[in-house]
Enzyme design. Structure first.
Site, PDB file in Angstrom:
ATOM      1  N   SER A 194       0.858  -1.189   0.000  1.00 59.32           N
ATOM      2  CA  SER A 194       0.000   0.000   0.000  1.00 59.32           C
ATOM      3  C   SER A 194       0.895   1.240   0.000  1.00 59.32           C
ATOM      4  CB  SER A 194      -0.910  -0.003   1.237  1.00 59.32           C
ATOM      5  OG  SER A 194      -0.154   0.076   2.411  1.00 59.32           O
ATOM      6  N   HIS A 232      -3.238  -6.209   2.722  1.00 59.63           N
ATOM      7  CA  HIS A 232      -2.335  -7.215   3.290  1.00 59.63           C
ATOM      8  C   HIS A 232      -3.038  -8.523   3.612  1.00 59.63           C
ATOM      9  CE1 HIS A 232       0.397  -3.713   4.823  1.00 59.63           C
ATOM     10  NE2 HIS A 232       0.483  -3.904   3.521  1.00 59.63           N
ATOM     11  N   GLU A 292      -4.526  -2.306   9.350  1.00 60.23           N
ATOM     12  CA  GLU A 292      -3.801  -2.855  10.494  1.00 60.23           C
ATOM     13  C   GLU A 292      -4.504  -2.578  11.810  1.00 60.23           C
ATOM     14  OE1 GLU A 292       0.171  -1.232  10.293  1.00 60.23           O
ATOM     15  OE2 GLU A 292       0.346  -1.723   8.164  1.00 60.23           O
ATOM     16  N   GLU A 337       1.774  -9.278   7.199  1.00 59.70           N
ATOM     17  CA  GLU A 337       2.655  -8.854   8.288  1.00 59.70           C
ATOM     18  C   GLU A 337       2.563  -9.780   9.493  1.00 59.70           C
ATOM     19  OE1 GLU A 337       2.140  -4.664   8.991  1.00 59.70           O
ATOM     20  OE2 GLU A 337       3.007  -4.164   7.033  1.00 59.70           O
ATOM     21  N   ASP A 339      -3.855   1.325  11.598  1.00 65.84           N
ATOM     22  CA  ASP A 339      -3.405   1.987  10.377  1.00 65.84           C
ATOM     23  C   ASP A 339      -4.502   1.775   9.345  1.00 65.84           C
ATOM     24  OD1 ASP A 339      -2.255   3.008   8.122  1.00 65.84           O
ATOM     25  OD2 ASP A 339      -0.590   1.577   8.016  1.00 65.84           O
ATOM     26  N   GLU A 354      -3.203   5.851  12.190  1.00 66.44           N
ATOM     27  CA  GLU A 354      -2.331   6.178  11.059  1.00 66.44           C
ATOM     28  C   GLU A 354      -3.137   6.312   9.761  1.00 66.44           C
ATOM     29  OE1 GLU A 354       1.038   3.471  10.823  1.00 66.44           O
ATOM     30  OE2 GLU A 354       1.171   3.722   8.670  1.00 66.44           O
ATOM     31  N   ASP A 369       1.736   8.481   7.251  1.00 68.39           N
ATOM     32  CA  ASP A 369       2.638   7.552   6.565  1.00 68.39           C
ATOM     33  C   ASP A 369       2.655   7.923   5.085  1.00 68.39           C
ATOM     34  OD1 ASP A 369       3.909   5.406   5.364  1.00 68.39           O
ATOM     35  OD2 ASP A 369       2.421   3.915   5.898  1.00 68.39           O
ATOM     36  N   LYS A 405      10.104   5.462   7.056  1.00 70.51           N
ATOM     37  CA  LYS A 405      10.424   4.265   6.271  1.00 70.51           C
ATOM     38  C   LYS A 405      11.567   4.585   5.322  1.00 70.51           C
ATOM     39  CE  LYS A 405       5.771   2.187   5.987  1.00 70.51           C
ATOM     40  NZ  LYS A 405       4.508   2.262   5.209  1.00 70.51           N
ATOM     41  N   HIS A 461       8.859  -0.961   9.365  1.00 70.32           N
ATOM     42  CA  HIS A 461       9.125  -1.966   8.325  1.00 70.32           C
ATOM     43  C   HIS A 461       8.207  -1.713   7.122  1.00 70.32           C
ATOM     44  CE1 HIS A 461       5.531  -4.698   9.581  1.00 70.32           C
ATOM     45  NE2 HIS A 461       5.212  -3.450   9.542  1.00 70.32           N
ATOM     46  N   LYS A 465       7.389  -0.017  14.416  1.00 71.96           N
ATOM     47  CA  LYS A 465       6.270  -0.798  13.883  1.00 71.96           C
ATOM     48  C   LYS A 465       6.854  -1.878  12.996  1.00 71.96           C
ATOM     49  CE  LYS A 465       3.120   0.494  10.722  1.00 71.96           C
ATOM     50  NZ  LYS A 465       1.875   0.840   9.995  1.00 71.96           N
TER      51      LYS A 465
HETATM   52  P1  PGA Z   1       3.138  -1.190   3.114  1.00 70.72           P
HETATM   53  O1  PGA Z   1       2.270  -1.120   4.426  1.00 70.72           O
HETATM   54  O2  PGA Z   1       4.517  -1.599   3.487  1.00 70.72           O
HETATM   55  O3  PGA Z   1       2.422  -2.228   2.278  1.00 70.72           O
HETATM   56  O4  PGA Z   1       3.098   0.183   2.491  1.00 70.72           O
HETATM   57  C1  PGA Z   1       2.748  -0.649   5.638  1.00 70.72           C
HETATM   58  C2  PGA Z   1       2.018   0.583   6.097  1.00 70.72           C
HETATM   59  O5  PGA Z   1       1.120   1.104   5.392  1.00 70.72           O
HETATM   60  O6  PGA Z   1       2.322   1.089   7.175  1.00 70.72           O
HETATM   61 ZN    ZN Z   2       0.825   2.821   6.892  1.00 72.77          ZN
END
Ligand code: PGA
Ligand code: ZN
Length: 409
Positions: A40, A147, A156, A199, A234, A277, A303, A328, A356, A379
């Site tokens: 995503s 996911h 999440e 995840e 999230d 998030e 994010d 990230k 991650h 995270k």
């Molecule tokens: P992604 O998801 O690594 O698939 O982008 C993680 C997140 O959105 O925090």
């Molecule tokens: Zn995110």
């Protein structure tokens, strides 16, 4: 002095190819860095080089030729100089020439090799003697969105072990909740539904946000931790935002952005939610800030909103959009730019979450990065599956070895 940089095509936790970069010094010190991969992704993220057949041979070539040539003979401890050189060589805004995957794997490998050459821990190399804290983990124990195979739109459902004096106690409690959750699901839906999302969280056949929160909250209560563990989500809501109609398609209905504000507000009143998030589309800085001012105790976090890019964080700071940021490495492409982003967040008292990606490897660099920077949170998924446990296990090791304190909110 760097002698050689080499790329290798490896596999990630989703069975896709990704790139590993090895850095070797003249003195024979060698270490590696891996590029993770998101599902995503934010639309403003740096982009990876990927071949038409899904491989990353083009990224490997970029490392073996351009990067290897440019970095030869440089001092491996010169992280800033090395990263800026790669940025210059790439010359694009989104790292599309060298590839963000080639660049971040190399940048991580450079940092790890430098620490090894100096004979010090990676977190010490990053943070010096200021490093003294283990971050609070945000554990994604129930997966939805892109996911998982279920109908949940929220990506999440996180548990946040805040009421513990050590990291290892926090992990112990979290694993017990994770197991309780699996038992609840097999009792309710049958054992086949304890299958895992990307995840490592469970992905039961639910479709409504409340059902998922109920289930996770029940697992917390049944394990006896309702005073010590809080909840987070999230939403990754850009993935269920319909921009043509300006609505969010969630829980079997269409909600306007303002109805989403009420939706989140009600959930935060009903459940002990500390963290939220990407509640809105990645372009809606304004609504982030309206929600944040309404829910002043909740850490609203960006994010996809920021994609670890100071340009967008500056806008978020101006507009008071969030009190939290996701960090990230591969969203921006170098360690140096990641640290610049982190510093800007810190200077503005914004909570930091080193994170991650959904596609990961066993490289545990982010654990050291989080400790090195005294990050508030990390995270890194469920307390299960090697690519997630490698980070938690590294933190357990650091805690034991150095007796660092567990962070408090
Ligand atoms: P992604 O998801 O690594 O698939 O982008 C993680 C997140 O959105 O925090
Ligand atoms: Zn995110």
């Amino acid at each position: 002095e760097i002698k050689k940089v080499e790329g290798l095509e490896i596999i990630d936790s989703r069975g896709n190819f990704t790139v590993r970069s090895f850095v070797t010094t003249k003195g024979g010190v060698r270490d590696f860095g891996d590029a993770p991969a998101g599902a995503s992704k934010g639309e403003r993220e740096a982009v990876e080089l990927r071949d038409k057949d899904g491989g990353v041979r083009s990224a490997v070539r970029s490392i073996n030729y351009y990067i290897n040539y440019a970095l030869a003979k440089l001092d491996v401890r010169d992280q800033d100089k090395i990263d800026r050189l790669m940025i210059e060589l790439d010359g694009t805004d989104n790292k599309s020439r060298l590839g963000a995957n080639s660049m971040i794997s190399t940048s991580i490998a450079v940092a790890k090799t430098a620490a090894k050459a100096m004979g010090i821990e990676i977190f010490n190399y990053i943070g010096g003697f200021r490093s003294h804290k283990i971050p609070i983990p945000l554990l994604n124990i129930l997966n939805g969105g892109m996911h998982a195979g279920n109908e949940l739109k929220i990506q999440e459902f996180l548990i946040i072990p805040v009421g513990f004096s050590t990291f290892s106690d926090a992990i112990k409690a979290s694993t017990s909740i994770y197991r309780t959750l699996k038992n609840l699901i097999s009792e309710k839906f049958g054992k086949i539904y304890t299958s895992l999302g990307d995840e490592g969280g469970v992905s039961p056949p639910l479709s409504k946000t409340e059902e998922a929160l109920d289930l996770v909250y029940t697992a917390i209560k049944n394990s006896g931790y309702d005073n010590e563990i809080l909840l987070g989500m999230d939403a990754a809501s850009s993935d269920f935002y319909n921009s043509k109609l300006n609505v969010y398609e969630i829980d079997g209905t269409k909600k306007t952005p303002d109805e989403m504000i009420d939706f989140y507000k009600e959930l935060c009143e009903r459940y002990p939610i500390l963290y939220l998030e990407d509640p809105f589309d990645e372009n809606d800085f304004e609504r982030f800030s309206r929600l944040q001012s309404k829910l002043s105790k909740v850490i609203i976090t960006g994010d996809d909103l920021y994609t670890t890019n100071i340009k967008y964080l500056k806008k978020g700071i101006e507009m008071k959009s969030t009190t939290g940021v996701i960090v990230k490495l591969n969203q921006i492409g170098t360690v140096t730019e990641t640290l610049d982003f982190f510093d800007l967040a810190r200077e503005n008292s914004i909570k930091t979450v080193i994170s991650h990606r959904s596609g990961e490897t066993e490289d545990n660099f982010i654990a050291d990065l989080a400790v090195g920077l005294n990050s508030d949170f990390i995270k890194t998924g469920a307390p299960a599956r090697g690519e997630r446990t490698s980070k938690y296990n590294r933190l357990l090791e650091i805690e034991k070895e150095y007796e660092f304190k567990y962070n408090k909110i």
